[in-house]
Structure formats: structure tokens, C-alpha cells
Motif scaffolding. Structure first.
Motif, PDB file in Angstrom:
ATOM      1  N   GLY A 112       0.986   9.348   3.355  1.00 34.53           N
ATOM      2  CA  GLY A 112       1.317  10.098   2.140  1.00 34.53           C
ATOM      3  C   GLY A 112       0.976  11.580   2.297  1.00 34.53           C
ATOM      4  N   ARG A 113      -0.209  11.840   2.858  1.00 33.33           N
ATOM      5  CA  ARG A 113      -0.639  13.236   3.033  1.00 33.33           C
ATOM      6  C   ARG A 113       0.303  13.964   3.990  1.00 33.33           C
ATOM      7  NH1 ARG A 113      -5.230  12.589   5.475  1.00 33.33           N
ATOM      8  NH2 ARG A 113      -6.084  11.493   3.697  1.00 33.33           N
ATOM      9  N   LYS A 144      -4.773   0.844   2.871  1.00 28.12           N
ATOM     10  CA  LYS A 144      -4.931   2.000   1.973  1.00 28.12           C
ATOM     11  C   LYS A 144      -5.109   3.280   2.782  1.00 28.12           C
ATOM     12  CE  LYS A 144      -6.744  -0.082  -2.176  1.00 28.12           C
ATOM     13  NZ  LYS A 144      -7.911  -0.928  -2.304  1.00 28.12           N
ATOM     14  N   ILE A 145      -5.906   3.198   3.855  1.00 28.28           N
ATOM     15  CA  ILE A 145      -6.148   4.392   4.678  1.00 28.28           C
ATOM     16  C   ILE A 145      -4.862   4.835   5.361  1.00 28.28           C
ATOM     17  CG2 ILE A 145      -7.327   5.130   6.818  1.00 28.28           C
ATOM     18  CD1 ILE A 145      -9.748   3.535   5.610  1.00 28.28           C
ATOM     19  N   GLU A 201       3.556  14.781   2.360  1.00 32.37           N
ATOM     20  CA  GLU A 201       3.445  15.825   1.337  1.00 32.37           C
ATOM     21  C   GLU A 201       3.146  17.190   1.936  1.00 32.37           C
ATOM     22  OE1 GLU A 201       1.545  13.989  -2.213  1.00 32.37           O
ATOM     23  OE2 GLU A 201       0.809  16.058  -2.445  1.00 32.37           O
ATOM     24  N   ALA A 254       0.833  -1.215   0.000  1.00 31.15           N
ATOM     25  CA  ALA A 254       0.000   0.000   0.000  1.00 31.15           C
ATOM     26  C   ALA A 254       0.862   1.258   0.000  1.00 31.15           C
ATOM     27  CB  ALA A 254      -0.926  -0.014   1.217  1.00 31.15           C
ATOM     28  N   ASP A 261     -11.947   3.549   9.549  1.00 26.51           N
ATOM     29  CA  ASP A 261     -12.111   2.959   8.219  1.00 26.51           C
ATOM     30  C   ASP A 261     -13.614   2.797   7.959  1.00 26.51           C
ATOM     31  OD1 ASP A 261     -12.232   1.355   5.988  1.00 26.51           O
ATOM     32  OD2 ASP A 261     -10.838  -0.170   6.719  1.00 26.51           O
ATOM     33  N   ALA A 267      -1.849   4.279   4.278  1.00 26.64           N
ATOM     34  CA  ALA A 267      -0.972   4.836   3.238  1.00 26.64           C
ATOM     35  C   ALA A 267      -1.401   6.264   2.886  1.00 26.64           C
ATOM     36  CB  ALA A 267      -0.997   3.944   1.998  1.00 26.64           C
ATOM     37  N   GLU A 268      -2.717   6.496   2.794  1.00 26.77           N
ATOM     38  CA  GLU A 268      -3.195   7.855   2.480  1.00 26.77           C
ATOM     39  C   GLU A 268      -2.792   8.829   3.586  1.00 26.77           C
ATOM     40  OE1 GLU A 268      -7.108   6.273   0.135  1.00 26.77           O
ATOM     41  OE2 GLU A 268      -7.444   7.514   1.922  1.00 26.77           O
ATOM     42  N   ASN A 269      -2.991   8.415   4.836  1.00 28.73           N
ATOM     43  CA  ASN A 269      -2.648   9.287   5.973  1.00 28.73           C
ATOM     44  C   ASN A 269      -1.166   9.646   5.953  1.00 28.73           C
ATOM     45  OD1 ASN A 269      -5.241   9.265   6.911  1.00 28.73           O
ATOM     46  ND2 ASN A 269      -4.885   7.803   8.567  1.00 28.73           N
ATOM     47  N   ILE A 316       5.548   5.594  -1.688  1.00 27.18           N
ATOM     48  CA  ILE A 316       5.363   6.661  -0.679  1.00 27.18           C
ATOM     49  C   ILE A 316       6.465   6.573   0.378  1.00 27.18           C
ATOM     50  CG2 ILE A 316       3.799   7.574   1.107  1.00 27.18           C
ATOM     51  CD1 ILE A 316       1.463   6.308  -0.450  1.00 27.18           C
ATOM     52  N   THR A 348      -8.398  -2.627   3.119  1.00 30.80           N
ATOM     53  CA  THR A 348      -8.891  -1.249   3.188  1.00 30.80           C
ATOM     54  C   THR A 348      -8.087  -0.447   4.211  1.00 30.80           C
ATOM     55  OG1 THR A 348     -10.603  -1.936   4.759  1.00 30.80           O
ATOM     56  CG2 THR A 348     -11.242  -1.798   2.445  1.00 30.80           C
TER      57      THR A 348
END
Ligand code: NAP
Length: 315
Positions: A297-298, A290-291, A301, A26, A95, A293-295, A30, A287
Motif C-alpha cells: 500500500g505504501r 498485514k505487513i 501510494e 489483507a 514481522d 499489505a502495508e508495504n 489496495i 500478521t
């Protein structure tokens, strides 16, 4: 150079391997996920985020520059107790799929109680042919105690299935189509109306032992209880007493003071208790990864940290 994210976890065997496969996939592109024991000193010092699942607190403390930790679980009472207050922020897993899964479990076990399945199962064992009066869902009041992420999804699903649903939370809420209560007086009101009470609040200093002898006397006579939250919210002896006296009809328990439930525990053989092995809403690796990874990644960035646990409230 890729950012290295420590994975700090004492979960064992298969579960550990599942995460060790899913997280790097995931987070591909990143960051690099590395088990705590494989980190170099430089990587330990550089780590600002760690992914944790039942971590050894000493290992978390050894990551001296952590800003936040991402839990793989929704319930974080152990992290809140074990990590120092001035330690990293704690981000629990939220989630939407987990809310769906929990609401499905709440509906399933509410129907189990509503359609008297424990009684009919016992009757089959006794070869007893006997029917019992059936109420419509509209005539059955189900309370959801704790109307956060999981509780709200559950309340709405119960409502969509025709039940008369009410909710209880720490702070007052306005949720369309749902009568809600809060505070201690609110709890008494809710329990006195509930045919089935579903526990979905976190384990905190305020909720530990909340369901004691006094609370059980506030229940409507013959009501049932579903505990999908945490074991220590209920005083087990008081629950057994409430069941044995007939004040409560049945308890569906998914969570316990000690897990696995010890072999000699009276819940195992109690005819009015359904024991589940903490399965109402497991973290779903695909799932959840993915969450996470999004947290992460954000954050890498933009520097934005997801909503963290309020250490004072404990959730
Ligand atoms: P959440 O979004 O933080 O919601 C918690 C709810 O409980 C909120 O409505 C909160 O009130 C309420 N609450 C907290 N303290 C309270 C108190 N002292 N009195 C009354 N209400 C109180 O949490 P969630 O994601 O829905 O998860 C709830 C719990 O489910 C987790 O903490 C975890 O222990 C458990 N869980 C179990 C499983 C399982 O498989 N059995 C799986 C996942 C999670 P406010 O709205 O006023 O803040």
C-alpha cells in the motif's frame, strides 16, 4: 482499475491455500492478488511488485518489469542465489510477531537445556532416579550469534529471564545491557565463554559451513548448541564428531541441510540431538499478510520501497 499483484509460489497444498485466502483479504481495497498462472500477458508485463514464497525463479524472471519482490519468509538465501543480481530488489519479511515467536522458542529450548530435560527424559526411560547439580541462570552464559531482528528480541528475553547473555554479529553493535562481539576473533571469544550458543544469523557465503571442526574446538567443553538459523551453517559431520567426543553436550536442531531430515540421518537417533521440524518461528499468516499489505500500500501510494536485501552481503 485495481493494481494486480502476482503471487509466485511453489509451496503446496494447505499452506498455499492459507496464503491465497489471507493475502487478498489483507490487500482488499489496495490491490488484487493473482496466482502467477492466472495472469494475462498484460498483467505480467504491468507487474512492478510480486509476492513470493519459494518461487520458481523462471516465473519471477517472466515478470519482466518487476521493481521489487516481497518475500513471505524472513530467510531469503534461496532468492538471493536464484534471482539475478540485476533483477528485482528483494524485500524479506520482517514481522515483530515473528521476533516474539522466535524469542519464545529460544527461551523455551534454552530452559530445556538449562534444566537438563534431555538427561531427565533419558533417565526416565532407564527408570533411573538421579539428580544433577543445578546452576542459577546468572551462572549460565548464553550467546546469541546473529543479533538482528530475531536475535535481539531473543537476547533481551533471555536476559529478562536472568541468563548472562552475550551477542555476536558481523558489524560491531552497541546494545544497551548486552555485551557484544563481532568478527572472527569475536566469535572465538564468544564460543569460549558460552554454555549455550544460539545460532540466529542468515545463511550467506560467509556463514555457510562456519561451524566446522575448527569452530567446534573453540567451544567451551560440555557446551550446547541451538540452531534456529539454517542447516548449512553447521557442518553436520563436524557436529556429530563434537557430540561424540563429548566436546559438545547437546544440540537442538530446527533446521537441516535437507528438509525434511532424511529418514536414515544419524541425527534422528542420536541421544545428544533434539530434532525439530523447522518450527521455531513459522511465518504467521495473519500478521505477515498485514505487513505485506502495508508495504505494498505504501509503495503504491508514495513509491517508497521497504528496506531491501543487500545482495553483496546476501542478507
Ligand atoms: P537480520 O535482522 O538480518 O539479522 C541477522 C544478524 O546476523 C545480524 O546481526 C547480522 O550482523 C548477523 N550476521 C550476518 N552475517 C554474519 C556473519 N557473517 N557473521 C556474524 N554475524 C552475521 O535477520 P533476522 O530477521 O534476525 O533472521 C535471522 C535468520 O533467522 C534468517 O536469516 C533465517 O535464516 C532464520 N530464521 C529461521 C526461522 C526458523 O523457523 N527456524 C524463522 C525465521 C528466520 P549485522 O547486525 O552486523 O548485520
Amino acid at each position: 482499475m485495481k493494481t494486480v499483484i502476482p503471487f509466485v509460489s511453489e509451496v503446496s497444498g494447505m499452506e498455499r491455500q492459507v496464503w491465497r485466502d489471507a493475502l487478498p483479504e489483507a490487500l482488499d481495497g489496495i490491490a488484487e492478488v493473482k496466482a502467477f498462472d492466472d495472469l494475462s500477458d498484460a498483467e505480467r508485463n504491468a507487474a512492478k511488485i510480486a509476492i513470493v514464497a519459494n518461487p520458481d525463479p523462471e516465473k519471477v524472471a517472466a515478470l519482466k518489469n518487476l521493481v521489487w519482490v516481497q518475500s513471505l519468509w524472513a530467510g531469503v538465501e534461496r532468492l538471493v542465489k536464484e534471482l539475478p543480481e540485476d533483477g528485482p530488489l528483494i524485500v524479506r519479511l520482517t514481522d515483530p510477531q515473528m521476533a516474539e515467536t522466535m524469542s519464545e522458542a529460544v527461551l523455551a529450548w534454552t530452559l530445556y537445556l538449562h534444566r537438563s530435560m534431555p538427561t531427565y527424559m533419558a533417565q526416565q526411560h532407564a527408570k533411573l532416579w538421579l539428580d544433577h547439580p543445578l546452576k542459577t541462570p546468572q551462572e549460565v552464559t548464553v550467546s546469541v550469534l546473529g543479533i538482528g531482528k530475531l536475535g535481539q528480541a531473543s537476547a533481551l528475553r533471555l536476559k529478562a529471564n536472568g541468563f548472562n547473555v552475550i551477542g555476536w554479529s558481523r558489524t560491531p553493535k552497541g546494545i544497551d545491557g548486552l555485551k557484544t562481539y563481532s568478527g572472527n576473533d569475536g566469535l572465538q571469544d564468544v564460543l569460549s565463554q558460552s554454555d549455550i550458543a544460539v545460532l540466529l544469523m542468515p545463511l550467506t557465503d560467509d556463514t555457510r559451513g562456519l561451524f566446522n571442526e575448527t569452530a567446534f574446538t573453540n567451544f567451551k567443553s560440555g557446551a550446547s548448541l541451538i540452531n534456529f538459523a539454517r542447516g548449512p551453517i553447521i557442518n553436520s559431520d563436524a557436529l556429530l564428531q563434537a557430540l561424540n567426543s563429548g566436546r559438545l553436550n547437546h544440540a537442538v536442531l530446527d533446521v537441516f541441510d535437507e528438509e525434511p531430515l532424511p529418514e536414515g540421518h544419524p541425527f534422528w537417533d542420536h541421544p545428544q540431538v533434539t530434532v525439530l521440524p523447522h518450527i521455531s518461528a513459522p511465518t504467521i499468516t495473519s500478521t505477515a499478510s498485514k505487513i505485506v499489505a502495508e508495504n505494498i500500500g505504501r509503495y503504491l501510494e508514495t513509491g517508497e520501497i521497504p528496506d531491501a536485501v543487500d545482495r553483496k552481503q546476501g542478507y
